[in-house]
Design an enzyme around this catalytic site. Structure first.
Site, short mmCIF file in Angstrom:
data_model
loop_
_atom_site.label_atom_id
_atom_site.label_comp_id
_atom_site.label_asym_id
_atom_site.label_seq_id
_atom_site.Cartn_x
_atom_site.Cartn_y
_atom_site.Cartn_z
N GLY A 161 -1.06 -32.37 -21.73
CA GLY A 161 -1.17 -32.03 -20.31
C GLY A 161 -2.38 -32.70 -19.69
N ALA A 187 -5.49 -31.92 -19.36
CA ALA A 187 -6.75 -31.93 -20.11
C ALA A 187 -6.66 -32.90 -21.28
CB ALA A 187 -7.08 -30.51 -20.59
N LYS A 227 4.36 -31.61 -29.04
CA LYS A 227 5.51 -30.99 -29.71
C LYS A 227 6.86 -31.57 -29.30
CE LYS A 227 4.94 -26.54 -28.68
NZ LYS A 227 5.04 -25.07 -28.74
N GLU A 272 -4.32 -20.99 -0.93
CA GLU A 272 -3.68 -20.04 -1.84
C GLU A 272 -4.51 -18.76 -1.90
OE1 GLU A 272 -2.40 -21.82 -5.59
OE2 GLU A 272 -2.03 -23.68 -4.54
N HIS A 295 2.00 -14.19 -12.31
CA HIS A 295 2.18 -14.78 -10.99
C HIS A 295 3.09 -13.84 -10.20
CE1 HIS A 295 2.98 -17.53 -7.75
NE2 HIS A 295 2.12 -18.40 -8.26
N ARG A 304 -4.14 -12.76 -6.95
CA ARG A 304 -2.89 -12.51 -7.69
C ARG A 304 -2.83 -11.17 -8.41
NH1 ARG A 304 -1.83 -18.38 -10.23
NH2 ARG A 304 -1.57 -19.30 -8.20
N HIS A 337 2.06 -15.92 -16.33
CA HIS A 337 1.85 -17.26 -15.76
C HIS A 337 0.68 -18.00 -16.41
CE1 HIS A 337 1.89 -20.33 -12.66
NE2 HIS A 337 0.64 -20.05 -12.31
N GLU A 363 -6.03 -24.81 -20.45
CA GLU A 363 -5.68 -23.38 -20.49
C GLU A 363 -5.99 -22.73 -21.84
OE1 GLU A 363 -1.76 -22.60 -19.04
OE2 GLU A 363 -1.85 -20.45 -19.51
N ARG A 391 -8.14 -15.65 -12.77
CA ARG A 391 -8.33 -17.04 -12.32
C ARG A 391 -8.01 -17.18 -10.83
NH1 ARG A 391 -4.51 -21.60 -12.04
NH2 ARG A 391 -3.00 -19.94 -12.28
C1 SIN Z 1 1.28 -21.89 -7.68
O1 SIN Z 1 1.69 -22.93 -7.20
O2 SIN Z 1 1.43 -20.80 -7.15
C2 SIN Z 1 0.58 -21.93 -8.99
C3 SIN Z 1 -0.77 -22.44 -8.82
C4 SIN Z 1 -1.65 -21.92 -9.90
O3 SIN Z 1 -1.20 -21.17 -10.76
O4 SIN Z 1 -2.83 -22.22 -9.87
#
Ligand code: SIN
Length: 530
Positions: free
Chosen positions: A12, A14, A33, A115, A238, A284, A345, A369, A380
């Site tokens: 990913g 990182a 994997k 967000e 999430h 969240r 999430h 992560e 987070r």
């Molecule tokens: C999202 O698009 O809602 C996820 C973004 C995140 O988890 O940071």
């Protein structure tokens, strides 16, 4: 036996960022994997939180992160990651990534999203497919490097450490056993710099926004190697995963609420106002708990995310992926509210590291992560994770290069021993145990917890782990078996960490200890096998 200067497990943001930097200093293997692009990163919709606008400041981003983290963030780490972000973003752009822009009074500037928990617009994005674009950019660049070998369809089994080989005086990482999925053989790879970038563990829960690869492999391997693991009780749910019988794991980005989307219950009420003044854009943990409460109270199966007040043109341009996917399931989000439920999430805890990604075992790094640097604390802040992946990968590469030991310290590494090898003809046992873990974690270790449910989960998991150990040593290893073993280990770590925290904070909410207790619990939970 293969040997590399650096071995990266995971492909990913990182892992790939690390590999690109390390490749300037030596040979690199990237072990993954499935295909290179089968990562959590590739599924990220929202974007990268980073201070780029004159209306924003590092101080505000730090403050928002600390506030979301509910008293458990490491402020120095937060400051480092926030302030080094813009430089790392510049590097991504130099590799060819184009973030969305918009026209403002005759000139173009970055189109910043918003967000939950952010006081300013600061999320850089590429429509609603930011992660996919980042993944493609980094993989393309990796393909140009002659020093990097991308080993797809290879799964890391376990770390090889000095202590495991009986050199207990100075424990350190020496290599890794890796299952070659094509041949079915376990290969031995030597390296004194191993980087775990394996992502999270969403598949430990029945419902998750994560891809199938998210089975907690890095945390489980590190745990078995005696490495310190931190804050695993903080699993982020999430609030808005698409609720549809045929839609598996499809996220409806928080950016939809950032653009005005409103959560409504089955009566059409904008219920979030009753829970938090920030309404649908509260952090969240608050939103997921509120949805859970609304669903339980009303006896319905989901709530609804309503963005129908925005124009169809805007929706289709800003969220093409979400729009098209919903449409495939018969939902036109420009005309009707989207049915949504919370789902597992993000793993906010993980392998305990410093801000350079260094874990408690010499030579082992954890980034992204899988790691717990102290950035996220108990919850987070949205879109901080891609930023963390970039910044810490850069720092980890610098640290790993600085501290390389070289081959004169090499000790012989034993080949993998399969023990009493048989083919796995008991797949049904694996699938049964896998389902049982995921359901019990969902039912007993979800958004709202109690001591009794956690204890019940703990007892069941101990039994399952015993069973898994039995057939692990009897059967030839397979990806299914390795993932099951890792899932069980990580589930047990989540439960054990949750049992330690007799208070409610951030993402850990328990009916038995509903208040926050700063006197006793304002610190990270750290578990270690040793
Ligand atoms: C999202 O698009 O809602 C996820 C973004 C995140 O988890 O940071």
């Amino acid at each position: 036996m293969k040997e590399y200067d650096f071995v990266v497990i995971g492909s990913g943001i990182a892992g790939l960022s690390f590999a690109l930097k390390a490749a300037k200093h030596g040979s690199v293997a990237v072990i993954t994997k499935r295909k290179g692009s089968d990562t959590n990163t590739a599924w990220a919709q929202g974007g990268i939180a980073c201070v780029t606008s004159d209306e924003d400041s590092f101080e505000l981003h730090v403050r928002d992160t600390l506030e979301a983290g509910a008293g458990l963030c490491d402020e120095a780490v937060v400051r480092t990651i926030v302030t080094e972000g813009p430089e790392r973003i510049r590097e991504l752009v130099e590799l060819g990534l184009q973030f969305d822009e918009r026209e403002i009074s005759g000139h173009r500037e970055l189109d910043l999203g918003k967000e939950g928990g952010h006081s300013k617009r600061r999320v850089l994005h590429v429509q609603d497919v930011t992660g996919k674009e980042i993944e493609n950019t980094l993989l393309r660049e990796l393909g140009r490097q002659s020093h990097v070998e991308l080993m797809e369809n290879h799964m890391a089994v376990d770390l090889i450490t000095a202590a495991k080989l009986g050199f207990a005086a100075e424990d350190r990482c020496l290599g890794v056993y890796v299952l070659n999925e094509k041949t079915g053989e376990v290969e031995t790879i030597r390296s004194d710099r191993i980087v775990l970038a394996t992502g999270g563990c969403g598949k430990v829960y029945l419902y998750t926004t994560n891809p199938d690869v998210a089975t907690g492999d890095g945390v489980a391997m590190a745990w078995r190697a005696g490495v310190e693991i931190s804050n695993m009780e903080f699993i982020q749910f999430h609030p808005t995963c698409l609720f549809h019988p045929l839609a598996k794991s499809f996220l409806i980005s928080e950016a939809v609420r950032g653009e005005g989307g409103i959560l409504r219950n089955n009566r059409g009420e904008d219920f979030m106002k009753r829970y938090d003044v920030r309404g649908s854009l509260a952090p969240r943990d608050i939103v997921a708990r509120a949805i859970d409460a609304e669903i339980k109270r009303s006896g319905t199966k989901c709530v609804f995310l309503d963005v129908t007040h925005r124009s169809p043109e805007f929706i289709q341009e800003r969220f093409p992926h979400i729009y098209q996917t919903c449409l495939r399931f018969g939902i036109d989000m420009s005309k009707q509210a989207i049915p949504v439920v919370p789902a597992a999430h993000y793993q906010c805890g993980g392998i305990k590291t410093d801000v350079n990604g260094a874990a408690s075992l010499q030579g082992l790094y954890a980034i992204g992560e899988v790691a717990c640097t102290g950035l996220h604390g108990a919850n987070r802040l949205a879109s901080n994770s891609l930023l963390e992946g970039l910044v810490v990968a850069h720092r980890a590469a610098a640290a790993a290069v600085r501290t390389r030991r070289g081959s004169k310290h090499n000790v012989p590494l034993p080949e993998w021993k399969s023990g009493n090898v048989q083919d796995v003809d008991e797949l049904v046992v694996i699938y049964h145990n896998w389902d049982e873990i995921r359901r019990l974690m969902w039912d007993y270790v979800g958004i709202v917890r109690t001591d009794k449910r956690l204890q019940r989960a703990s007892a069941r998991l101990r039994n399952l782990q015993r069973e898994i150990r039995e057939f692990y040593w009897n059967f030839k290893v397979s990806v299914d078996l390795l993932e099951l073993r890792n899932l069980a280990a990580v589930a047990a770590l989540i439960v054990d960490s949750a049992l330690c925290r007799k208070e409610s904070r951030g993402l850990h909410y328990t009916l038995d200890h509903p208040g926050r207790d700063d006197r006793q619990f304002k610190s990270a939970t750290v578990l270690s096998r040793d």
